[in-house]
Design a protein around this motif. Sequence first.
Motif, short mmCIF file in Angstrom:
data_model
loop_
_atom_site.label_atom_id
_atom_site.label_comp_id
_atom_site.label_asym_id
_atom_site.label_seq_id
_atom_site.Cartn_x
_atom_site.Cartn_y
_atom_site.Cartn_z
N GLU A 1 35.12 46.14 38.76
CA GLU A 1 34.36 45.52 37.67
C GLU A 1 34.56 44.00 37.64
O GLU A 1 33.63 43.25 37.37
CB GLU A 1 34.77 46.15 36.34
CG GLU A 1 34.29 47.57 36.16
CD GLU A 1 34.73 48.16 34.83
OE1 GLU A 1 33.87 48.41 33.98
OE2 GLU A 1 35.96 48.36 34.66
N THR A 2 35.79 43.56 37.94
CA THR A 2 36.06 42.12 37.99
C THR A 2 35.23 41.46 39.08
O THR A 2 34.68 40.37 38.88
CB THR A 2 37.56 41.88 38.25
OG1 THR A 2 38.32 42.53 37.24
CG2 THR A 2 37.87 40.39 38.22
N CYS A 3 35.13 42.12 40.23
CA CYS A 3 34.35 41.57 41.33
C CYS A 3 32.87 41.45 40.96
O CYS A 3 32.20 40.49 41.34
CB CYS A 3 34.50 42.44 42.58
SG CYS A 3 36.18 42.48 43.25
N GLU A 4 32.38 42.40 40.20
CA GLU A 4 30.96 42.39 39.86
C GLU A 4 30.61 41.34 38.82
O GLU A 4 29.57 40.70 38.89
CB GLU A 4 30.52 43.78 39.38
CG GLU A 4 29.00 43.89 39.17
CD GLU A 4 28.54 45.32 38.97
OE1 GLU A 4 28.15 45.96 39.95
OE2 GLU A 4 28.58 45.80 37.81
N ILE A 5 31.50 41.17 37.82
CA ILE A 5 31.17 40.25 36.73
C ILE A 5 31.57 38.82 37.02
O ILE A 5 31.22 37.92 36.26
CB ILE A 5 31.81 40.70 35.41
CG1 ILE A 5 33.34 40.59 35.49
CG2 ILE A 5 31.36 42.10 35.04
CD1 ILE A 5 34.04 40.87 34.17
N CYS A 6 32.30 38.56 38.13
CA CYS A 6 32.78 37.20 38.40
C CYS A 6 31.64 36.27 38.76
O CYS A 6 31.75 35.05 38.58
CB CYS A 6 33.84 37.21 39.49
SG CYS A 6 33.19 37.52 41.16
N ILE B 1 28.36 46.08 42.77
CA ILE B 1 29.25 47.06 43.39
C ILE B 1 28.62 48.45 43.30
O ILE B 1 28.30 48.93 42.20
CB ILE B 1 30.64 47.07 42.73
CG1 ILE B 1 31.24 45.65 42.71
CG2 ILE B 1 31.57 48.03 43.46
CD1 ILE B 1 31.45 45.05 44.07
N ALA B 2 28.43 49.08 44.45
CA ALA B 2 27.92 50.44 44.52
C ALA B 2 29.09 51.41 44.57
O ALA B 2 30.25 51.02 44.48
CB ALA B 2 27.02 50.60 45.73
N GLY C 1 38.71 33.70 44.40
CA GLY C 1 40.03 34.24 44.10
C GLY C 1 40.00 35.66 43.57
O GLY C 1 41.01 36.16 43.08
N VAL C 2 38.84 36.30 43.65
CA VAL C 2 38.68 37.64 43.07
C VAL C 2 38.52 38.71 44.15
O VAL C 2 39.18 39.74 44.12
CB VAL C 2 37.47 37.67 42.12
CG1 VAL C 2 37.23 39.08 41.59
CG2 VAL C 2 37.68 36.70 40.97
#
Length: 252
Positions: A117-122, A130-131, A150-151
């Motif tokens: 979720e962090t990767c998607e919202i960054c 993200i699938a 940095g994510v």
Amino acid sequence: KTAARNGFTYGTLGCPVVIGDGFIGNDDVRVDLPEGFILQEQYVASGIALADAMIALTHFKGHPVGTYGGSIKNIGVGCASKRGKYNLHLSRHPKYGFHMRPHYPERCKGKQCPTWETCEICCPEGAIKIAEDTINWNHDKCHGCFACLGVLHCGALELMPDWFEATTAGISDSAKAVVKTFAPGKVGFINLAIDIVPWCDCVTFSDRPIIPNMGVFASYDPVAMDTLCVKMAQDAEGVQGSAAEDHDVMDP
């Protein structure tokens, strides 16, 4: 506001605190740079470009992109406006821009990863989705803001080959643009080669100095001064318990 919260105000310093590119970073002067190695134009903060003279006071230290942070990096990055910083980091460069990064979706575990979720919202542009078992990246939407740098730790998006070398050239070009806004002899440089930590002062942490203090340097020639500082740093012994010991570079 950040400066004021940390005590840097007219009342404490006895002189004005001026944010060179304005309150939101869009107050700048365009400088043509036909002699640039990689930048052909740059945007210098108007508070710098319109000044009569400048003394650049720099903390000499390490840097994750430029290898070291000295006077050239200090004015090249520090005196650029918001779009000037965007420019010198080559964010949408046709060859080195972040939208040109190598993409390896098979390295991503998708929603099986605990931090997906962090990767998607960054990404503020919504370029990352993200699938279930992979990552979808729309490089056309990428504006090169570095938010994902940095994510994403899985290697699904990597830096471009030669990006570091190209960006250091861009920083030097930017420094040239800054100096061009002044009359000859109207810019002086001071390097404080003390507390020489491995990373730049812009990171959110500090570290033990990697070499002993070297002193204070001053010159009208930032290339000569930075070169001397780097040479003396290379000739110095590493500090025990620092990153120099971690990386086995304790000897001169």
